[in-house]
Design a protein around this motif. Structure first.
Motif, PDB file in Angstrom:
ATOM      1  N   UNK A 135       9.439  -9.295   5.826  1.00 42.91           N
ATOM      2  CA  UNK A 135      10.012  -7.990   6.171  1.00 42.91           C
ATOM      3  C   UNK A 135       9.062  -6.844   5.887  1.00 42.91           C
ATOM      4  N   UNK A 136       7.861  -7.147   5.431  1.00 47.95           N
ATOM      5  CA  UNK A 136       6.865  -6.105   5.161  1.00 47.95           C
ATOM      6  C   UNK A 136       5.520  -6.567   5.719  1.00 47.95           C
ATOM      7  N   UNK A 137       4.603  -5.640   5.939  1.00 47.70           N
ATOM      8  CA  UNK A 137       3.302  -6.035   6.499  1.00 47.70           C
ATOM      9  C   UNK A 137       2.605  -7.075   5.627  1.00 47.70           C
ATOM     10  N   UNK A 138       1.887  -7.954   6.302  1.00 45.61           N
ATOM     11  CA  UNK A 138       1.177  -9.045   5.634  1.00 45.61           C
ATOM     12  C   UNK A 138      -0.310  -8.712   5.612  1.00 45.61           C
ATOM     13  N   UNK A 139      -0.884  -8.439   4.432  1.00 41.32           N
ATOM     14  CA  UNK A 139      -2.322  -8.160   4.342  1.00 41.32           C
ATOM     15  C   UNK A 139      -3.102  -9.452   4.135  1.00 41.32           C
ATOM     16  N   UNK A 140      -4.093  -9.690   4.965  1.00 36.94           N
ATOM     17  CA  UNK A 140      -4.837 -10.951   4.869  1.00 36.94           C
ATOM     18  C   UNK A 140      -6.210 -10.791   5.500  1.00 36.94           C
ATOM     19  N   UNK A 262     -14.678  -1.151  -6.576  1.00 38.87           N
ATOM     20  CA  UNK A 262     -13.408  -0.808  -5.921  1.00 38.87           C
ATOM     21  C   UNK A 262     -12.264  -1.472  -6.690  1.00 38.87           C
ATOM     22  N   UNK A 263     -11.417  -0.664  -7.309  1.00 41.48           N
ATOM     23  CA  UNK A 263     -10.326  -1.185  -8.140  1.00 41.48           C
ATOM     24  C   UNK A 263      -8.959  -0.912  -7.538  1.00 41.48           C
ATOM     25  N   UNK A 264      -8.904  -0.607  -6.255  1.00 38.87           N
ATOM     26  CA  UNK A 264      -7.620  -0.297  -5.634  1.00 38.87           C
ATOM     27  C   UNK A 264      -6.739  -1.543  -5.526  1.00 38.87           C
ATOM     28  N   UNK A 265      -5.422  -1.350  -5.357  1.00 39.62           N
ATOM     29  CA  UNK A 265      -4.543  -2.506  -5.145  1.00 39.62           C
ATOM     30  C   UNK A 265      -4.967  -3.298  -3.910  1.00 39.62           C
ATOM     31  N   UNK A 266      -4.519  -4.548  -3.869  1.00 38.54           N
ATOM     32  CA  UNK A 266      -4.940  -5.448  -2.807  1.00 38.54           C
ATOM     33  C   UNK A 266      -4.656  -4.901  -1.419  1.00 38.54           C
ATOM     34  N   UNK A 267      -3.497  -4.304  -1.201  1.00 37.59           N
ATOM     35  CA  UNK A 267      -3.129  -3.858   0.147  1.00 37.59           C
ATOM     36  C   UNK A 267      -4.052  -2.761   0.656  1.00 37.59           C
ATOM     37  N   UNK A 268      -4.842  -2.148  -0.228  1.00 34.98           N
ATOM     38  CA  UNK A 268      -5.792  -1.112   0.178  1.00 34.98           C
ATOM     39  C   UNK A 268      -7.218  -1.647   0.279  1.00 34.98           C
ATOM     40  N   UNK A 269      -7.376  -2.930   0.112  1.00 34.46           N
ATOM     41  CA  UNK A 269      -8.705  -3.539   0.134  1.00 34.46           C
ATOM     42  C   UNK A 269      -9.352  -3.390   1.509  1.00 34.46           C
ATOM     43  N   UNK A 270     -10.605  -2.958   1.583  1.00 32.85           N
ATOM     44  CA  UNK A 270     -11.288  -2.883   2.881  1.00 32.85           C
ATOM     45  C   UNK A 270     -11.430  -4.260   3.520  1.00 32.85           C
ATOM     46  N   UNK A 271     -11.334  -4.299   4.840  1.00 29.95           N
ATOM     47  CA  UNK A 271     -11.559  -5.531   5.581  1.00 29.95           C
ATOM     48  C   UNK A 271     -10.320  -6.352   5.847  1.00 29.95           C
ATOM     49  N   UNK A 272      -9.161  -5.930   5.360  1.00 30.70           N
ATOM     50  CA  UNK A 272      -7.939  -6.689   5.593  1.00 30.70           C
ATOM     51  C   UNK A 272      -7.400  -6.465   7.002  1.00 30.70           C
ATOM     52  N   UNK A 273      -6.703  -7.471   7.516  1.00 27.13           N
ATOM     53  CA  UNK A 273      -5.874  -7.342   8.706  1.00 27.13           C
ATOM     54  C   UNK A 273      -4.434  -7.186   8.215  1.00 27.13           C
ATOM     55  N   UNK A 274      -3.718  -6.187   8.721  1.00 25.07           N
ATOM     56  CA  UNK A 274      -2.335  -5.944   8.316  1.00 25.07           C
ATOM     57  C   UNK A 274      -1.426  -6.379   9.463  1.00 25.07           C
ATOM     58  N   UNK A 275      -0.738  -7.503   9.264  1.00 28.41           N
ATOM     59  CA  UNK A 275       0.090  -8.112  10.304  1.00 28.41           C
ATOM     60  C   UNK A 275       1.516  -7.594  10.152  1.00 28.41           C
ATOM     61  N   UNK A 276       2.076  -6.985  11.168  1.00 23.18           N
ATOM     62  CA  UNK A 276       3.420  -6.404  11.029  1.00 23.18           C
ATOM     63  C   UNK A 276       4.486  -7.481  10.890  1.00 23.18           C
ATOM     64  N   UNK A 277       5.651  -7.133  10.344  1.00 21.70           N
ATOM     65  CA  UNK A 277       6.746  -8.104  10.244  1.00 21.70           C
ATOM     66  C   UNK A 277       7.075  -8.699  11.614  1.00 21.70           C
TER      67      UNK A 277
END
Length: 295
Positions: A135-140, A262-277
């Protein structure tokens, strides 16, 4: 638990894929000559692992999400996971990975990963699809990591081999620093569209192309049989070996390691694909046997 291996063979190529990691573990030409690295642990025990849901490393090998730290090793868990073999025939095999308790402890997101291998003529295709049933975006991220013999079995020394890029690569390349992506870039050795790999290239680990123009590379001794690696939808690339090792990895990626500092949370990591629900993302590469790498 004993594993399962699927074998594909069309007379032009023969491929074997293990259910452990859905990893290609053998690739032979029509004359039975091996093309894929054989996984000697004295150099590197891998052969062609699939990288999911990260490429490279996270800081302290931890995924930070909603204030919780989840331990995850370099390149993620897919390469160490047992996949289900859904279908197999002499020209196609399909594998699937679903979350279990061990995976959920590392990666707190719903997903389904399906990987299909197919043979057509002298080409092996590898197609991965990541579905988001949540139900939420999938970062991968997703990456391919095939290692090829260096030298290939067609004559010529390691020094005679070339990597021929589709385009001149002028953007700076990066290196791993403790497994993370270096902040500083360095001159691109493929600025002329060709790399002559040698041990010195890999003394400081892999070459990482984060601003890649090419989507195919030819590998081998010019004028002799070799391979073409094509990766139309993969925007990053790693080229890796170890000094003195008889393998060379050509690694198409959608993603890369966390940049150093870079110490940001995972969902802000550069290079991720964000797959919508309810959505999916596809990643693919192809390995084609060539009668002549210059042709």
């Amino acid at each position: 638990m004993a594993g399962t291996t699927a074998t594909l063979d069309n007379g032009r190529l023969c491929a074997q894929i293990s259910d452990l990691g859905a990893e290609l573990v053998r690739l032979r030409d029509g004359e039975g000559r091996d093309l894929l690295w054989y996984g000697d642990a004295a150099f590197w025990a891998g052969r062609a692992p699939l990288l999911f849901p990260i490429v490279g490393r996270l800081p302290q090998d931890e995924l930070l999400h909603d204030g919780v730290r989840h331990a995850m090793k370099q390149h993620g868990f897919a390469r160490r996971s047992r996949f289900d073999l859904l279908a197999v025939d002499p020209q196609r095999a399909v594998f699937r990975l679903m979350p279990n308790d061990e995976i959920r402890a590392q990666y707190p997101f719903a997903f389904a990963l399906q990987v299909a291998y197919g043979l057509e003529d002298a080409t092996l295709t590898i197609e991965a699809r990541v579905d988001n049933p949540g139900l939420r975006p999938l970062p991968a991220s997703f990456g391919f990591h095939p290692g090829f013999l260096w030298p290939l079995p067609y004559g010529g020394s390691r020094a005679d081999h070339r990597l021929l890029f589709e385009a001149a690569e002028t953007a700076p390349v990066h290196r791993p620093v403790g497994g993370l992506l270096s902040a500083a870039g360095e001159p691109n050795p493929a600025a002329g569209g060709v790399i002559a790999p040698d041990d010195a290239v890999f003394e400081r680990d892999a070459l990482i192309f984060t601003q890649l123009r090419s989507r195919r590379i030819r590998y081998g001794v010019p004028g002799r049989p070799g391979l073409e690696v094509a990766f139309p939808g993969m925007p990053q690339l790693g080229i890796w070996s170890k000094p003195g090792a008889p393998f060379l990895c050509i690694e198409p990626w959608a993603g890369h390691a966390t940049p150093e500092g870079d110490a940001r949370p995972f969902v802000e990591k550069p290079g991720l694909v964000h797959i919508p629900p309810g959505g999916s993302a596809a990643f693919a590469m192809a390995i084609r046997w060539l009668p002549d790498t210059a042709g």
